[in-house]
Design an enzyme around this catalytic site. Structure first.
Site, PDB file in Angstrom:
ATOM      1  N   ASP A 167       0.767  -1.233   0.000  1.00 43.72           N
ATOM      2  CA  ASP A 167       0.000   0.000   0.000  1.00 43.72           C
ATOM      3  C   ASP A 167       0.802   1.289   0.000  1.00 43.72           C
ATOM      4  O   ASP A 167       0.760   2.037  -0.946  1.00 43.72           O
ATOM      5  CB  ASP A 167      -0.967  -0.006   1.171  1.00 43.72           C
ATOM      6  N   GLU A 169       1.626  -9.677  10.952  1.00 49.49           N
ATOM      7  CA  GLU A 169       1.489  -9.177   9.580  1.00 49.49           C
ATOM      8  C   GLU A 169       2.874  -8.797   9.020  1.00 49.49           C
ATOM      9  O   GLU A 169       3.209  -9.116   7.893  1.00 49.49           O
ATOM     10  CB  GLU A 169       0.572  -7.955   9.617  1.00 49.49           C
ATOM     11  N   ARG A 228       1.294   2.744  10.677  1.00 47.05           N
ATOM     12  CA  ARG A 228       0.215   2.803   9.683  1.00 47.05           C
ATOM     13  C   ARG A 228       0.352   4.064   8.820  1.00 47.05           C
ATOM     14  O   ARG A 228       1.074   4.990   9.173  1.00 47.05           O
ATOM     15  CB  ARG A 228      -1.156   2.809  10.389  1.00 47.05           C
TER      16      ARG A 228
HETATM   17  C1  2M8 Z   1      -3.213  -4.260   3.315  1.00 51.50           C
HETATM   18  O1  2M8 Z   1      -4.154  -3.521   2.574  1.00 51.50           O
HETATM   19  C2  2M8 Z   1      -5.291  -2.882   3.194  1.00 51.50           C
HETATM   20  C3  2M8 Z   1      -6.082  -2.144   2.128  1.00 51.50           C
HETATM   21  O2  2M8 Z   1      -6.469  -2.953   1.117  1.00 51.50           O
HETATM   22  C4  2M8 Z   1      -4.924  -1.857   4.228  1.00 51.50           C
HETATM   23  O3  2M8 Z   1      -3.819  -1.334   4.201  1.00 51.50           O
HETATM   24  O4  2M8 Z   1      -5.775  -1.535   5.038  1.00 51.50           O
HETATM   25  C5  2M8 Z   1      -2.076  -4.680   2.358  1.00 51.50           C
HETATM   26  O5  2M8 Z   1      -0.997  -5.228   3.066  1.00 51.50           O
HETATM   27  C6  2M8 Z   1      -2.606  -5.670   1.333  1.00 51.50           C
HETATM   28  O6  2M8 Z   1      -1.582  -6.178   0.529  1.00 51.50           O
HETATM   29  C7  2M8 Z   1      -3.325  -6.834   2.010  1.00 51.50           C
HETATM   30  O7  2M8 Z   1      -3.921  -7.639   1.022  1.00 51.50           O
HETATM   31  C8  2M8 Z   1      -4.391  -6.326   3.000  1.00 51.50           C
HETATM   32  C9  2M8 Z   1      -4.986  -7.465   3.822  1.00 51.50           C
HETATM   33  O8  2M8 Z   1      -3.977  -8.261   4.394  1.00 51.50           O
HETATM   34  O9  2M8 Z   1      -3.821  -5.383   3.899  1.00 51.50           O
END
Ligand code: 2M8
Length: 450
Positions: A185, A421, A220
């Protein structure tokens, strides 16, 4: 077996059992949430990774996970980046904010989905689910074989969408419409293109969930970054999610080398599946694999030694040292000497050989780069799922010599059992969400496939 080996096997079995419990715990019965609180829906590339983890436990459940994702597939063939759980209302941006079904007949009404996509790892996952089912005996293998033709048609539509709409000029590089499409992201890969996106003065208000769950805001994206991401969503809405209109109007438009490399490898996997099924599209899929391999190989910057994305609004390469730059190692296509140089870079002090790293895994940004921030989202931390992807595809290409040290280092990183994560790469501290589904899937696959 020595006592030390015995202990290692015991610890591995314990870790695998806990990883399996994480996947079970995140399973709503119809989908596995990407993470228990932070990501309470089904994300596209997460679901593919998760299906590989599930295939070690129950291949039928792995197929069902992918089938659920396929229910969100658009009429164009696009697999959306989120399939929303209708019972979960506290996530932003949620289905109303995307408004896909209201804005285009291409989006399904049920289930609700987002209007962008993520890297196409799905055919690679299916290839692996088939292999793992084969190891569980003839009955499991037969059930997955019976499921495969339907999955193949879905995957073919997905790949054809990407080739047709995301590379209309046949360059061998996919175009993305939003940084979220890269899955990385707020990687510094996208700082330059986002810096030119003016925040929409009429941006509707929003309430973030992520900063309520991850209390350390430094992990974040910032408020300004989020305002820009949501401005990007508003632009996609105004284009009614029409790919041609987005290409003409969106402020953010770049190529993505990592997604392109994934498509090259996944096209090879899908061609193999097509061959096994006696389908007519083998040559077409092999041609896709070849085209994207060449596109990725052609993006390598001589000075940085990494493959670079291009900002399609300025035509300029995005010169940042991120893990995506190693994309050619995922799909091949470099000559022997060029690949040797890239592997040497990967092992060098700029990357896994950096003396400060806790584990010799791949950080999201080079610790030697000015953009490196060890705790900030996609700006420095190491994502277990990313190192796993490299291990997996390097092994798939027969480069076990390059994969083996990454595999060992990743298992060390995962040994703490938090299934985080991501990790602070200098200390190894787990960050972001705990019990992230794709991290559990990575652990299961690494522990159970050797
Ligand atoms: C993250 O993406 C979401 C938005 O789609 C976020 O930042 O809130 C990223 O790491 C993405 O690659 C991943 O698929 C998602 C869910 O794990 O989180």
């Amino acid at each position: 077996m020595t006592a030390v080996d015995d202990l290692a096997v015991h610890r591995g079995a314990e870790l695998a059992a806990r990883a399996a419990a994480v996947l079970r715990g995140n399973d709503t019965g119809v989908m596995v949430r990407a993470a228990p609180d932070l990501y309470p829906h089904q994300w596209s590339w997460d679901a593919a990774f998760v299906s590989v983890g599930l295939a070690h436990l129950d291949p039928d459940r792995a197929c069902a996970e992918l089938d659920h994702l396929f229910t969100g597939q658009w009429r164009t063939g696009m697999l959306p980046h989120i399939v929303f759980d209708p019972d979960e209302h506290d996530y932003s941006p949620g289905p109303e904010r995307w408004g896909c079904a209201e804005l285009t007949a291409d989006a399904p009404v049920v289930p609700r989905t987002s209007g962008i996509c993520q890297p196409p790892v799905h055919a690679l996952a299916v290839e692996r689910v088939v292999t793992l089912a084969g190891r569980r005996g003839p009955a499991a293998a037969a059930r997955v074989r019976a499921w495969l033709p339907g999955a193949y048609r879905r995957l073919l539509a997905w790949h054809r969408y990407l080739v047709r709409e995301r590379d209309p000029r046949g360059t061998g590089l996919l175009t993305i419409h939003h940084g979220w499409e890269s899955g990385m992201d707020n990687s510094p890969r996208w700082d330059e293109p986002w810096s030119r996106v003016a925040v929409d003065p009429d941006l509707p208000p929003y309430r973030r969930r992520d900063t309520r769950i991850v209390r350390d805001a430094s992990q974040r994206p910032t408020r300004l970054e989020y305002d820009r991401y949501l401005t990007g969503v508003e632009e996609l809405r105004r284009a009614r999610y029409d790919d041609a209109r987005i290409s003409a109007t969106a402020s953010f438009l770049t190529t993505d080398v990592l997604a392109s490399a994934v498509l090259a490898a996944a096209s090879g996997a899908l061609a193999g599946i097509a061959r096994g099924l006696g389908a007519a599209e083998v040559a077409e899929l092999e041609e896709h694999a070849e085209r994207f391999r060449a596109g990725v190989a052609g993006s390598v910057d001589a000075e940085l030694g990494l493959a670079l994305d291009t900002d399609l609004r300025t035509g300029e390469p995005l010169r940042v040292e991120t893990v995506a730059g190693f994309a050619p190692l995922l799909c091949g296509g470099l000559g022997t000497a060029a690949e040797r140089e890239m592997v040497a870079l990967l092992r060098s002090e700029r990357w896994t050989g950096h003396p400060g790293l806790r584990h010799a895994v791949l950080p999201s940004t080079s610790p030697a780069a000015p953009e490196f921030r060890p705790r900030a989202y996609w700006r420095g931390p190491s994502w277990p799922v990313v190192t796993w992807l490299f291990v997996w595809l390097l092994e798939r290409r027969g480069r076990t010599d390059v994969a083996a040290p990454l595999r060992r280092a990743l298992l060390d990183e995962l040994a703490g059992g938090s299934f985080a994560e991501y990790h602070e790469p200098l200390t190894g501290e787990p960050l972001g969400s705990a019990d992230q589904s794709w991290t559990a899937a990575a652990a299961l696959d690494l522990l159970l496939s050797c």
